[in-house]
Design a protein around this motif. Structure first.
Motif, mmCIF file in Angstrom:
data_model
loop_
_atom_site.group_PDB
_atom_site.id
_atom_site.type_symbol
_atom_site.label_atom_id
_atom_site.label_comp_id
_atom_site.label_asym_id
_atom_site.label_seq_id
_atom_site.Cartn_x
_atom_site.Cartn_y
_atom_site.Cartn_z
ATOM 1 N N THR A 81 0.620 -0.568 -0.171
ATOM 2 C CA THR A 81 -0.132 -0.156 -0.381
ATOM 3 C C THR A 81 1.000 0.957 0.363
ATOM 4 O OG1 THR A 81 -1.604 -0.836 1.460
ATOM 5 C CG2 THR A 81 -1.501 1.034 1.390
ATOM 6 N N ALA A 82 1.717 1.575 0.837
ATOM 7 C CA ALA A 82 2.754 2.388 0.406
ATOM 8 C C ALA A 82 3.122 2.440 -0.505
ATOM 9 C CB ALA A 82 3.869 2.126 1.941
ATOM 10 N N ALA A 83 3.309 1.451 -1.361
ATOM 11 C CA ALA A 83 4.599 1.817 -2.322
ATOM 12 C C ALA A 83 3.600 2.105 -3.266
ATOM 13 C CB ALA A 83 4.981 0.194 -2.163
ATOM 14 N N ILE A 84 2.349 1.833 -3.612
ATOM 15 C CA ILE A 84 0.983 1.859 -4.590
ATOM 16 C C ILE A 84 1.474 3.858 -4.817
ATOM 17 C CG2 ILE A 84 -1.365 2.481 -5.222
ATOM 18 C CD1 ILE A 84 -0.878 -1.009 -4.887
ATOM 19 N N ASN A 85 0.655 4.090 -2.748
ATOM 20 C CA ASN A 85 0.418 5.919 -2.903
ATOM 21 C C ASN A 85 1.699 6.470 -2.943
ATOM 22 O OD1 ASN A 85 -1.994 5.176 -1.623
ATOM 23 N ND2 ASN A 85 -1.077 4.320 0.844
ATOM 24 N N GLU A 138 2.365 12.575 -6.177
ATOM 25 C CA GLU A 138 2.705 13.182 -7.014
ATOM 26 C C GLU A 138 1.033 13.593 -7.957
ATOM 27 O OE1 GLU A 138 5.414 15.311 -10.525
ATOM 28 O OE2 GLU A 138 5.981 13.623 -9.364
ATOM 29 N N LYS A 139 0.286 12.451 -8.713
ATOM 30 C CA LYS A 139 -0.432 13.032 -9.572
ATOM 31 C C LYS A 139 -1.447 13.099 -8.225
ATOM 32 C CE LYS A 139 -2.814 11.310 -13.654
ATOM 33 N NZ LYS A 139 -3.072 9.726 -14.276
ATOM 34 N N ARG A 140 -1.721 13.052 -6.908
ATOM 35 C CA ARG A 140 -2.490 12.842 -6.015
ATOM 36 C C ARG A 140 -2.817 14.617 -6.112
ATOM 37 N NH1 ARG A 140 -2.198 8.800 -2.403
ATOM 38 N NH2 ARG A 140 -3.884 7.444 -3.520
ATOM 39 N N GLU A 141 -1.762 14.849 -5.250
ATOM 40 C CA GLU A 141 -1.493 16.254 -4.569
ATOM 41 C C GLU A 141 -1.934 17.682 -6.611
ATOM 42 O OE1 GLU A 141 2.419 16.816 -3.396
ATOM 43 O OE2 GLU A 141 2.881 15.041 -2.277
ATOM 44 N N LYS A 142 -1.428 16.885 -7.060
ATOM 45 C CA LYS A 142 -1.627 17.683 -8.204
ATOM 46 C C LYS A 142 -3.487 17.617 -8.313
ATOM 47 C CE LYS A 142 2.061 17.315 -11.099
ATOM 48 N NZ LYS A 142 2.701 17.117 -12.306
ATOM 49 N N ASN A 143 -3.905 16.739 -8.001
ATOM 50 C CA ASN A 143 -5.232 16.789 -8.524
ATOM 51 C C ASN A 143 -6.621 17.283 -7.007
ATOM 52 O OD1 ASN A 143 -5.015 15.228 -10.757
ATOM 53 N ND2 ASN A 143 -5.395 13.464 -9.323
ATOM 54 N N LEU A 144 -5.488 17.101 -6.596
ATOM 55 C CA LEU A 144 -5.948 18.276 -4.438
ATOM 56 C C LEU A 144 -6.217 19.223 -4.723
ATOM 57 C CD1 LEU A 144 -5.282 15.852 -1.709
ATOM 58 C CD2 LEU A 144 -7.075 15.758 -2.730
#
Length: 271
Positions: A84-88, A93-99
């Protein structure tokens, strides 16, 4: 296999990344370059599964993979945290851009790999329940299955193989670990080749388990029969039983932790 590759090519646009499950005992042999090429620019997480059956040589091979990679044992619940940590990390970076843009999304990952590397076991571990069909025989997963988890979705896919092997030693490694269906293999050849390679790389293991101290491959098999009592009526050795015992002992870890691939096998691979 061709049908499976075609199906995955059609589904790649739906995925945000690829999770590539390799066998830690033979990461080079279980690597299919075409699967990585299919991913294109999408991020890839390499999971070296069955790490409990591999030794420190697998860690050294993992360091040669210029990519995101972790070694785990999907049969161990503690590995869920590592995956899970590796997937996150893969989508951070993409998640932060989306947020930053004011929205979130469910990231989707396609889980790929050659047969019997533990793709379905990895998914079931992450899901916390048996969502997919698993087994110790190549070719268990037959079709596509999207699995919804907390925060992301995974697609389990059928195991795929390269259409041909230029390196026959790597092909043998896949046969040794069970990624090629045993029903189409010559048991005599596989067992003898396995004994030969194990004596080359782990001679002490064979001596401790079977009393093997050298000789031809057939003489090594004689030692297996003698040590394990595989004798037919009339005093002849039961070679078939010995061959199955050697293969099973290796696959079940009874010969200790073993890594078959070497650094030279990793050369030329593009991760």
């Amino acid at each position: 296999m061709t049908k499976a590759m075609r199906m995955m090519q059609q589904l790649v646009p739906l995925a945000d990344g690829i999770i590539y499950v390799l066998d830690a005992r033979c990461p080079a042999a279980s690597f299919n370059q075409k699967l990585v090429e299919m991913a294109g620019a999408k991020p890839v997480l390499y999971i070296l599964n069955k790490g409990d059956l591999a030794d420190e040589r697998a860690d050294n091979l993992m360091k040669l993979m210029d990519a995101s990679a972790i070694k785990i044992n999907a049969a161990n619940a503690n590995s869920k945290r590592d995956i899970t940590a590796a997937i996150n990390r893969l989508v951070a970076e993409k998640r932060e851009k989306n947020l930053a843009k004011g929205y979130s999304k469910i990231f989707r990952f396609m889980v790929v790999g050659v047969p019997n590397t533990g793709k379905s076991t990895v998914i079931n571990l992450l899901a916390g329940s048996k969502r997919t069909v698993t087994g110790d025989k190549a070719g268990v997963t037959r079709g596509k299955q999207w699995i919804r988890l907390d925060g992301f979705e995974l697609l389990d896919t059928p195991g795929t193989m390269p259409p041909a092997f230029g390196n026959q030693s790597l092909a043998l490694h896949l046969a040794f670990v069970g990624s090629i269906n045993d029903d189409i293999l010559d048991l005599d050849d596989i067992a003898l080749e396995l004994l030969g390679e194990l004596y080359e790389k782990y001679p002490k293991r064979l001596e401790e388990r079977y009393g093997v101290t050298g000789g031809s491959k057939l003489e090594m098999l004689d030692c297996v029969c003698a040590r394990r009592g595989f004798v037919l009526k009339g005093g002849e050795y039961d070679y078939e039983r010995a061959e199955r015992a050697v293969i099973d002992d290796f696959r079940k870890g009874r010969l200790g932790r073993i890594t078959l691939d070497c650094p030279a096998d990793m050369s030329g691979l593009k991760f």
